[in-house]
Design an enzyme around this catalytic site. Sequence first.
Site, mmCIF file in Angstrom:
data_model
loop_
_atom_site.group_PDB
_atom_site.id
_atom_site.type_symbol
_atom_site.label_atom_id
_atom_site.label_comp_id
_atom_site.label_asym_id
_atom_site.label_seq_id
_atom_site.Cartn_x
_atom_site.Cartn_y
_atom_site.Cartn_z
ATOM 1 C CD GLU A 42 -24.099 -43.193 94.358
ATOM 2 O OE1 GLU A 42 -23.354 -42.507 93.652
ATOM 3 O OE2 GLU A 42 -23.677 -44.093 95.117
ATOM 4 C CE LYS A 114 -20.289 -40.213 93.944
ATOM 5 N NZ LYS A 114 -20.504 -41.628 93.554
ATOM 6 C CB CYS A 155 -21.778 -42.717 97.071
ATOM 7 S SG CYS A 155 -21.217 -44.444 97.104
#
Length: 284
Positions: A42, A114, A155
């Site tokens: 990330e 994300k 994440c």
Amino acid sequence: MAFKAAAIQMCSGVDPEKNAADVARLVREAAAHGATYIQTPEMTGFLQRDRKAMRAVLRDEAGDIIVSTARSLASELGIHLHIGSTAIAVDGGKIANRAFLFAPSGRQICTYDKIHMFDVDLDNGESWRESSAYEPGSEARVAGLPFGKLGFAICYDVRFPQLFRSEALAGAEILTVPAAFTRQTGEAHWEILLRARAIENGAFVIAAAQGGVHEDGRETFGHSMIVDPWGKVLASAGGTGEGVVLADIDIAAVAAARGKIPNLKNAREFSLDAVPDAAGEVAA
């Protein structure tokens, strides 16, 4: 089908050009070891807590150095290259935390933004509000590749098992979790969350991570990891500094795990009956 996968661990700084050079060096190292699918962490392009300084180097897809570097590397090395994410300028003045997947031809296969924003208040005054700058994604994604079907996450997404279940039900055999986990949360939860997502979906999990103390002052947990469908850690990096984690992936292990414990098939619909609060009742 079998192939070699690599998870690249980085300690990205504030300069996208330097980070792009690090990506090129580490990806070439992974390819030299035979990896044909390579994943970076990330925020590969830069980690910068100062929002003004961040916007000074922020670019859209067409102008982003990580995107152009990754496209060239994929073509040069004949690999599938997955940029775990980098910050991309989008409409409305916000930022996308966006993953990119490139084919061995250099063609951009797809992107993933994300979905879940890291808005948390941790111990010792550590606090994060991603939603103040980032535009969350709204679409899960599974990409069909020559060696298997790849599901995307980034994440904090790892704490939302419904995302991974939806991708597994759509056929994903490899689940990905590139991350920049904080040291505090990583020490407590990183490995167990990755292994849980692998076990409950009978899928490989590949998680390239940021690791170390960064130029902007944050500290990330590292421990980039590749986990098999039975929950076994095939390979793992240390907690700080860059590196390349490699593992041989045999997609047949997915069918084997799901055959032993077919929980994807055995799941049932159910209703939830919320019983009224009886805390105030007193025994007669």
